[in-house]
Design a protein around this motif. Structure first.
Motif, PDB file in Angstrom:
ATOM      1  N   LEU A 143      37.186  47.885  43.610  1.00 29.16           N
ATOM      2  CA  LEU A 143      37.103  46.926  42.515  1.00 29.16           C
ATOM      3  C   LEU A 143      38.490  46.348  42.272  1.00 29.16           C
ATOM      4  O   LEU A 143      39.429  47.079  41.955  1.00 29.16           O
TER       5      LEU A 143
ATOM      6  N   ILE B 100      31.549  39.052  44.988  1.00 25.61           N
ATOM      7  CA  ILE B 100      31.221  40.280  45.712  1.00 25.61           C
ATOM      8  C   ILE B 100      31.354  40.011  47.212  1.00 25.61           C
ATOM      9  O   ILE B 100      30.745  39.074  47.736  1.00 25.61           O
TER      10      ILE B 100
ATOM     11  N   TRP C  40      28.886  34.806  44.517  1.00 27.80           N
ATOM     12  CA  TRP C  40      29.707  34.478  43.345  1.00 27.80           C
ATOM     13  C   TRP C  40      28.804  34.177  42.160  1.00 27.80           C
ATOM     14  O   TRP C  40      27.735  33.594  42.279  1.00 27.80           O
TER      15      TRP C  40
ATOM     16  N   LYS D  49      40.658  43.843  39.977  1.00 27.08           N
ATOM     17  CA  LYS D  49      40.696  43.131  38.702  1.00 27.08           C
ATOM     18  C   LYS D  49      42.051  42.447  38.566  1.00 27.08           C
ATOM     19  O   LYS D  49      43.089  43.107  38.622  1.00 27.08           O
TER      20      LYS D  49
ATOM     21  N   HIS E  90      30.241  46.843  36.393  1.00 28.40           N
ATOM     22  CA  HIS E  90      31.551  46.196  36.521  1.00 28.40           C
ATOM     23  C   HIS E  90      31.502  44.662  36.425  1.00 28.40           C
ATOM     24  O   HIS E  90      32.564  44.033  36.371  1.00 28.40           O
ATOM     25  N   THR E  91      30.312  44.072  36.426  1.00 30.77           N
ATOM     26  CA  THR E  91      30.120  42.625  36.298  1.00 30.77           C
ATOM     27  C   THR E  91      31.106  41.817  37.146  1.00 30.77           C
ATOM     28  O   THR E  91      31.883  41.014  36.614  1.00 30.77           O
ATOM     29  N   PRO E  92      31.133  42.012  38.445  1.00 31.71           N
ATOM     30  CA  PRO E  92      32.081  41.261  39.287  1.00 31.71           C
ATOM     31  C   PRO E  92      31.745  39.776  39.336  1.00 31.71           C
ATOM     32  O   PRO E  92      30.572  39.386  39.313  1.00 31.71           O
ATOM     33  N   ASP E  93      32.781  38.961  39.400  1.00 33.52           N
ATOM     34  CA  ASP E  93      32.595  37.525  39.561  1.00 33.52           C
ATOM     35  C   ASP E  93      32.300  37.166  41.012  1.00 33.52           C
ATOM     36  O   ASP E  93      31.567  36.212  41.285  1.00 33.52           O
TER      37      ASP E  93
ATOM     38  N   ILE F 107      37.117  39.407  38.513  1.00 31.32           N
ATOM     39  CA  ILE F 107      36.766  40.738  39.012  1.00 31.32           C
ATOM     40  C   ILE F 107      36.087  40.584  40.365  1.00 31.32           C
ATOM     41  O   ILE F 107      35.140  39.807  40.505  1.00 31.32           O
ATOM     42  N   VAL F 108      36.584  41.299  41.355  1.00 28.00           N
ATOM     43  CA  VAL F 108      36.078  41.196  42.724  1.00 28.00           C
ATOM     44  C   VAL F 108      35.623  42.579  43.187  1.00 28.00           C
ATOM     45  O   VAL F 108      36.368  43.558  43.053  1.00 28.00           O
ATOM     46  N   LEU F 109      34.426  42.647  43.730  1.00 28.70           N
ATOM     47  CA  LEU F 109      33.905  43.883  44.311  1.00 28.70           C
ATOM     48  C   LEU F 109      33.885  43.738  45.819  1.00 28.70           C
ATOM     49  O   LEU F 109      33.359  42.753  46.344  1.00 28.70           O
ATOM     50  N   SER F 110      34.471  44.705  46.524  1.00 28.16           N
ATOM     51  CA  SER F 110      34.497  44.713  47.984  1.00 28.16           C
ATOM     52  C   SER F 110      33.898  46.019  48.470  1.00 28.16           C
ATOM     53  O   SER F 110      34.346  47.094  48.061  1.00 28.16           O
TER      54      SER F 110
END
Length: 367
Positions: free
Chosen positions: A228, A32, A72, A230, A27-30, A2-5
């Motif tokens: 987000l 960011i 990360w 995924k 969202h618990t991103p891995d 999961i990536v948040l931008s």
């Protein structure tokens, strides 16, 4: 994965911190990516420690603008390849057979520098044969439907960006939700909305992650929406919480009446049973209050999502009210976790972090 931008438009802004915390918690991103952080590397390192992520890398701002940060969750998931003032390139280390490349990109906002952005994209594309995904604020448009408003976007800009994407052999990921990611002067005659934030993948990456999703989120600050990414569909994990007395309840108008009523109910009992009865009343009320608190935050997010579709003065006034209420609630939530961690030495801008959760949960286990 999961990536948040997000183009946060200033990580040093204390109002940006609770919004980022809420995005992380939800969202618990891995990984960011943060663009236009407007801070130096040490500031991001401070945030990393308080958030609880294992690693970070920062590209310092230039003067009073720019700045890229990437965080990360686990150090084993990625390693840095290259970077510049406009990108950070990572190799994702899922395992030996599924390695791929992830790039966070920030395009030049000035029109006379768009060709520099396009040249950089081509350079990054040619740097590796790994499956590749690139996400960020490109400050560019592909098609006329990517724009809403009266400000003209020249055809050579459309054409130049499209040609660059084609030369890089990239395919755009479908954006779920609201079609625009940036807005200015919403609700006014000169309002403009554009889709500046995007994600692309090459054919190898698309084949490796056919279920990948790109979702347009809402945030009560910044003129950019968070994205987000995924790679696979993920479910929502809920946690069961124990009751704790919260200092913030003392500010609730019905709190004193609740305590008085619970105490009066056991008037013919001894002290210990009356205390137990009072705690049971507070426990039930506290759970309802906590659920209402979370429900209000989610409700405000839903309302902001709905109001993005309207630009009349009434809707814009309502949008501003909801945005401010949501920020206030996110700040109040920090009080909840600060008390549980009993970490009163932290400064006011330090908000709901993994450190607080870990510290509070450790205390529960000891008890």
């Amino acid at each position: 994965m999961i990536v948040l931008s997000w183009n946060c438009r200033g990580l040093g802004n204390p109002k940006a911190v609770p919004v980022l915390r809420e995005l992380i918690k939800t969202h618990t991103p891995d990984i960011i990516f943060l663009f236009e952080t407007l801070v130096h590397a040490q500031k991001l390192e401070d945030k990393r420690i308080k958030i609880g992520y294992e690693g970070c890398f920062a590209v310092n701002r230039e003067g009073r603008s720019g700045g890229i940060g990437v965080l990360w969750r686990k150090s084993s998931i990625c390693q840095l390849i290259t970077f510049s003032n406009n990108h950070v390139d990572l190799e994702i280390l899922n395992n030996d057979t599924h390695r791929w490349r992830l790039t966070g990109f920030y395009g030049y906002p000035e029109r006379h520098r768009r060709k520099e952005s396009w040249r950089l994209l081509k350079t990054i594309a040619a740097a590796s044969n790994l499956p590749w995904c690139i996400v960020g604020d490109f400050n560019d448009l592909l098609y006329t439907e990517d724009k809403k408003g009266l400000v003209e976007h020249l055809e050579w800009l459309f054409r130049g960006f499209r040609n660059t994407i084609n030369e890089c052999a990239l395919q755009e990921l479908h954006l779920q939700g609201y079609p625009f990611t940036w807005s200015r002067s919403r609700g006014k005659p000169n309002a403009v909305e554009e889709r500046l934030d995007r994600a692309f993948g090459n054919s190898e990456w698309m084949a490796q992650f056919p279920e990948a999703q790109l979702i347009n989120l809402v945030a009560p600050i910044s003129d950019h929406s968070p994205l987000l990414l995924k790679t696979v569909s993920t479910g929502i994990v809920t946690q069961k919480r124990r009751f704790r007395f919260e200092n913030k309840w003392l500010k609730e108008p019905d709190f004193q009446d609740l305590v008085q009523n619970s105490w009066d109910t056991g008037f013919n009992q001894e002290l210990i049973p009356r205390l137990k009865l009072c705690s049971e009343f507070l426990s039930s009320w506290g759970k309802q209050h906590f659920a209402k608190f979370k429900r209000d935050i989610n409700l405000y997010k839903q309302k902001l999502e709905q109001l993005r579709n309207f630009s009349d003065p009434g809707s814009m006034e309502e949008h501003d009210k909801i945005r401010k209420k949501m920020i206030d609630l996110l700040v109040q939530e920090e009080d909840h976790w600060r008390q549980r961690a009993k970490s009163f030495w932290l400064s006011e801008e330090d908000l709901n972090t993994k450190f607080f959760h870990s510290y509070a949960n450790a205390r529960k286990k000891k008890e």
